[in-house]
Design a protein around this motif. Structure first.
Motif, PDB file in Angstrom:
ATOM      1  N   ARG A 108      26.510 -44.234 -69.591  1.00  0.00           N
ATOM      2  CA  ARG A 108      25.157 -43.816 -70.236  1.00  0.00           C
ATOM      3  C   ARG A 108      25.107 -43.813 -70.955  1.00  0.00           C
ATOM      4  O   ARG A 108      26.293 -43.339 -71.913  1.00  0.00           O
ATOM      5  CB  ARG A 108      24.776 -42.590 -69.330  1.00  0.00           C
ATOM      6  CG  ARG A 108      25.469 -41.326 -69.539  1.00  0.00           C
ATOM      7  CD  ARG A 108      24.922 -40.216 -68.840  1.00  0.00           C
ATOM      8  NE  ARG A 108      26.090 -39.068 -69.118  1.00  0.00           N
ATOM      9  CZ  ARG A 108      25.904 -38.146 -69.906  1.00  0.00           C
ATOM     10  NH1 ARG A 108      25.057 -38.574 -70.678  1.00  0.00           N
ATOM     11  NH2 ARG A 108      27.080 -37.270 -70.754  1.00  0.00           N
ATOM     12  N   PHE A 139      22.283 -53.115 -63.015  1.00  0.00           N
ATOM     13  CA  PHE A 139      21.085 -52.707 -62.824  1.00  0.00           C
ATOM     14  C   PHE A 139      20.705 -52.189 -64.904  1.00  0.00           C
ATOM     15  O   PHE A 139      21.374 -50.982 -64.959  1.00  0.00           O
ATOM     16  CB  PHE A 139      19.469 -51.717 -62.438  1.00  0.00           C
ATOM     17  CG  PHE A 139      19.224 -52.407 -61.235  1.00  0.00           C
ATOM     18  CD1 PHE A 139      20.258 -52.274 -60.092  1.00  0.00           C
ATOM     19  CD2 PHE A 139      18.675 -53.648 -61.163  1.00  0.00           C
ATOM     20  CE1 PHE A 139      20.226 -54.210 -58.790  1.00  0.00           C
ATOM     21  CE2 PHE A 139      17.897 -54.384 -59.956  1.00  0.00           C
ATOM     22  CZ  PHE A 139      18.422 -54.409 -58.802  1.00  0.00           C
ATOM     23  N   GLN A 198      24.590 -51.916 -58.343  1.00  0.00           N
ATOM     24  CA  GLN A 198      24.418 -51.749 -56.377  1.00  0.00           C
ATOM     25  C   GLN A 198      25.293 -52.968 -55.799  1.00  0.00           C
ATOM     26  O   GLN A 198      25.413 -53.927 -55.376  1.00  0.00           O
ATOM     27  CB  GLN A 198      23.284 -51.809 -56.569  1.00  0.00           C
ATOM     28  CG  GLN A 198      22.231 -52.231 -55.126  1.00  0.00           C
ATOM     29  CD  GLN A 198      21.063 -52.161 -54.803  1.00  0.00           C
ATOM     30  OE1 GLN A 198      20.174 -53.168 -55.547  1.00  0.00           O
ATOM     31  NE2 GLN A 198      20.306 -51.449 -53.987  1.00  0.00           N
ATOM     32  N   ARG A 237      24.256 -51.424 -51.027  1.00  0.00           N
ATOM     33  CA  ARG A 237      23.257 -51.054 -51.435  1.00  0.00           C
ATOM     34  C   ARG A 237      23.212 -49.310 -52.328  1.00  0.00           C
ATOM     35  O   ARG A 237      22.156 -48.892 -52.739  1.00  0.00           O
ATOM     36  CB  ARG A 237      22.588 -50.826 -50.188  1.00  0.00           C
ATOM     37  CG  ARG A 237      20.876 -50.924 -49.808  1.00  0.00           C
ATOM     38  CD  ARG A 237      20.329 -50.939 -48.882  1.00  0.00           C
ATOM     39  NE  ARG A 237      20.309 -49.217 -47.801  1.00  0.00           N
ATOM     40  CZ  ARG A 237      20.502 -48.970 -46.399  1.00  0.00           C
ATOM     41  NH1 ARG A 237      20.420 -50.876 -46.001  1.00  0.00           N
ATOM     42  NH2 ARG A 237      20.655 -48.544 -46.034  1.00  0.00           N
ATOM     43  N   GLN A 238      24.336 -49.362 -52.297  1.00  0.00           N
ATOM     44  CA  GLN A 238      24.371 -47.755 -52.717  1.00  0.00           C
ATOM     45  C   GLN A 238      24.053 -47.865 -54.776  1.00  0.00           C
ATOM     46  O   GLN A 238      24.944 -48.473 -54.325  1.00  0.00           O
ATOM     47  CB  GLN A 238      25.649 -47.424 -52.389  1.00  0.00           C
ATOM     48  CG  GLN A 238      25.624 -45.697 -53.363  1.00  0.00           C
ATOM     49  CD  GLN A 238      25.211 -44.668 -52.619  1.00  0.00           C
ATOM     50  OE1 GLN A 238      25.137 -44.515 -51.264  1.00  0.00           O
ATOM     51  NE2 GLN A 238      24.159 -43.277 -53.204  1.00  0.00           N
ATOM     52  N   MET A 239      23.758 -47.343 -54.944  1.00  0.00           N
ATOM     53  CA  MET A 239      23.180 -47.059 -56.642  1.00  0.00           C
ATOM     54  C   MET A 239      23.774 -46.339 -56.800  1.00  0.00           C
ATOM     55  O   MET A 239      24.283 -45.530 -57.125  1.00  0.00           O
ATOM     56  CB  MET A 239      21.942 -46.642 -57.100  1.00  0.00           C
ATOM     57  CG  MET A 239      20.925 -47.394 -56.576  1.00  0.00           C
ATOM     58  SD  MET A 239      21.088 -49.017 -57.289  1.00  0.00           S
ATOM     59  CE  MET A 239      19.554 -48.324 -58.646  1.00  0.00           C
ATOM     60  N   SER A 249      15.594 -44.258 -69.567  1.00  0.00           N
ATOM     61  CA  SER A 249      14.777 -42.561 -69.312  1.00  0.00           C
ATOM     62  C   SER A 249      13.738 -42.338 -70.208  1.00  0.00           C
ATOM     63  O   SER A 249      14.156 -42.364 -70.955  1.00  0.00           O
ATOM     64  CB  SER A 249      16.152 -42.393 -68.581  1.00  0.00           C
ATOM     65  OG  SER A 249      15.188 -40.414 -68.959  1.00  0.00           O
ATOM     66  N   LEU A 288      12.610 -43.972 -64.426  1.00  0.00           N
ATOM     67  CA  LEU A 288      13.858 -44.703 -64.495  1.00  0.00           C
ATOM     68  C   LEU A 288      13.388 -45.518 -64.416  1.00  0.00           C
ATOM     69  O   LEU A 288      12.535 -46.137 -63.428  1.00  0.00           O
ATOM     70  CB  LEU A 288      15.099 -44.237 -63.703  1.00  0.00           C
ATOM     71  CG  LEU A 288      16.807 -43.337 -64.156  1.00  0.00           C
ATOM     72  CD1 LEU A 288      17.531 -43.768 -63.642  1.00  0.00           C
ATOM     73  CD2 LEU A 288      15.779 -44.073 -65.732  1.00  0.00           C
ATOM     74  N   THR A 289      12.668 -45.947 -65.620  1.00  0.00           N
ATOM     75  CA  THR A 289      12.610 -47.673 -65.953  1.00  0.00           C
ATOM     76  C   THR A 289      13.530 -48.298 -66.000  1.00  0.00           C
ATOM     77  O   THR A 289      14.346 -49.064 -66.431  1.00  0.00           O
ATOM     78  CB  THR A 289      11.408 -47.811 -67.359  1.00  0.00           C
ATOM     79  OG1 THR A 289      10.451 -46.915 -66.859  1.00  0.00           O
ATOM     80  CG2 THR A 289      10.755 -49.308 -66.582  1.00  0.00           C
ATOM     81  N   PHE A 290      13.151 -48.945 -64.216  1.00  0.00           N
ATOM     82  CA  PHE A 290      14.758 -50.794 -64.408  1.00  0.00           C
ATOM     83  C   PHE A 290      14.367 -51.691 -64.466  1.00  0.00           C
ATOM     84  O   PHE A 290      13.338 -52.324 -64.625  1.00  0.00           O
ATOM     85  CB  PHE A 290      15.240 -50.388 -62.908  1.00  0.00           C
ATOM     86  CG  PHE A 290      15.638 -49.300 -62.200  1.00  0.00           C
ATOM     87  CD1 PHE A 290      15.025 -48.481 -61.784  1.00  0.00           C
ATOM     88  CD2 PHE A 290      17.240 -49.367 -62.150  1.00  0.00           C
ATOM     89  CE1 PHE A 290      15.671 -47.119 -61.594  1.00  0.00           C
ATOM     90  CE2 PHE A 290      17.540 -47.848 -61.949  1.00  0.00           C
ATOM     91  CZ  PHE A 290      17.238 -47.121 -61.285  1.00  0.00           C
ATOM     92  N   TYR A 326      23.172 -48.947 -64.279  1.00  0.00           N
ATOM     93  CA  TYR A 326      23.650 -48.827 -62.947  1.00  0.00           C
ATOM     94  C   TYR A 326      23.767 -50.323 -61.775  1.00  0.00           C
ATOM     95  O   TYR A 326      24.015 -51.170 -62.243  1.00  0.00           O
ATOM     96  CB  TYR A 326      22.336 -48.799 -61.854  1.00  0.00           C
ATOM     97  CG  TYR A 326      21.972 -47.015 -61.786  1.00  0.00           C
ATOM     98  CD1 TYR A 326      21.120 -46.423 -62.743  1.00  0.00           C
ATOM     99  CD2 TYR A 326      22.488 -45.795 -61.147  1.00  0.00           C
ATOM    100  CE1 TYR A 326      20.918 -45.385 -63.390  1.00  0.00           C
ATOM    101  CE2 TYR A 326      22.344 -44.670 -61.637  1.00  0.00           C
ATOM    102  CZ  TYR A 326      21.700 -44.646 -62.792  1.00  0.00           C
ATOM    103  OH  TYR A 326      20.571 -42.514 -62.734  1.00  0.00           O
ATOM    104  N   PHE A 348      20.926 -46.635 -69.295  1.00  0.00           N
ATOM    105  CA  PHE A 348      22.068 -46.498 -68.186  1.00  0.00           C
ATOM    106  C   PHE A 348      21.850 -47.824 -67.330  1.00  0.00           C
ATOM    107  O   PHE A 348      21.440 -48.878 -67.276  1.00  0.00           O
ATOM    108  CB  PHE A 348      20.893 -45.375 -66.997  1.00  0.00           C
ATOM    109  CG  PHE A 348      21.156 -44.358 -67.223  1.00  0.00           C
ATOM    110  CD1 PHE A 348      19.480 -43.687 -67.778  1.00  0.00           C
ATOM    111  CD2 PHE A 348      22.103 -43.133 -67.464  1.00  0.00           C
ATOM    112  CE1 PHE A 348      19.300 -42.234 -68.019  1.00  0.00           C
ATOM    113  CE2 PHE A 348      21.714 -41.481 -68.161  1.00  0.00           C
ATOM    114  CZ  PHE A 348      19.997 -41.771 -67.984  1.00  0.00           C
TER     115      PHE A 348
END
Lengths: 117, 112
Positions: free
Chosen positions: A50, A91, A39, A43-45, A95, A105-107, A37, A35
């Protein structure tokens, strides 16, 4: 353990130009999901795009597309026709199944993208 | 109608206090999570619950205790707050791995 590496801490792009953000990952799994993402300063993710690892076709969402190279474990994000609203932290995430319907989820550490007017 | 809502959005408190952050999702998802985003923007998982059952419990101090009264709610209680707890805490939910997470808007916790 899975790791996600984003090698570009900061990038900038002129409005209307194209930019590519890099991401590499390390895993021994064969089926997984990737994925991107976004931000923004709010601040919203926000999920941008995907990719399912078993699909060879690269995912596309409007101006956003990925270049998924499974053998190289690379998952880059291309933003076309960059807009001021694209200014944000981006980011990359991976998954993995953690049991009982839970997916971790590893970022990566993120890339700060600035779109310049 | 907000899908994943967290309250409060901002929390400023003194060292040693106890505080709670609440999270609710109306998506019907079975799994909920808490993530911590530090000052360098790094996101790290803390806990996950699936239908009220604790699944992931990463290495976090015992002062952090999640509670899930039902699958739509996951709260985070923090005892004896320390300066190092200052961060943004995100709640999220998911249904399967295909679609990633839906995140709440985050709670910025500042310990002074």
């Amino acid at each position: 353990a899975q790791t996600v590496t984003q090698s570009q801490p900061e990038m900038s792009v002129q409005e209307a130009e194209t930019v590519t953000l890099s991401c590499t990952y390390d895993t021994s799994e064969n089926n997984y999901y990737l994925f991107w993402y976004k931000q923004p300063p709010s601040r919203q993710m926000i999920l941008v795009i995907r990719q399912e690892a078993y699909k060879q076709q690269n995912a596309t969402e409007n101006r956003f597309s990925v270049n998924f190279q499974k053998a190289a474990k690379s998952f880059s994000l291309k933003i076309s026709d960059s807009q001021l609203g694209d200014t944000a932290m981006y980011f990359c995430a991976f998954s993995t199944f953690s049991g009982a319907g839970s997916y971790q989820l590893t970022f990566g550490k993120g890339t700060k993208l600035s779109v310049i007017p | 109608d907000t899908a994943v809502s967290q309250t409060p959005k901002y929390l400023v408190t003194q060292m040693g206090n106890d505080k709670s952050i609440k999270c609710e999702q109306n998506l019907g998802h079975d799994t909920m999570y808490w993530y911590k985003q530090d000052s360098k923007k790094f996101l790290k998982i803390m806990f996950s619950y699936n239908n009220k059952e604790l699944i992931i419990n990463e290495t976090v101090p015992n002062r952090f205790s999640p509670k899930s009264p039902d699958k739509a709610h996951l709260n985070l209680h923090i005892n004896s707050l320390e300066l190092g707890d200052s961060a943004v805490y995100f709640c999220a939910s998911s249904q399967g791995s295909n679609y990633g997470y839906t995140f709440g808007s985050g709670t910025r916790l500042t310990v002074v």
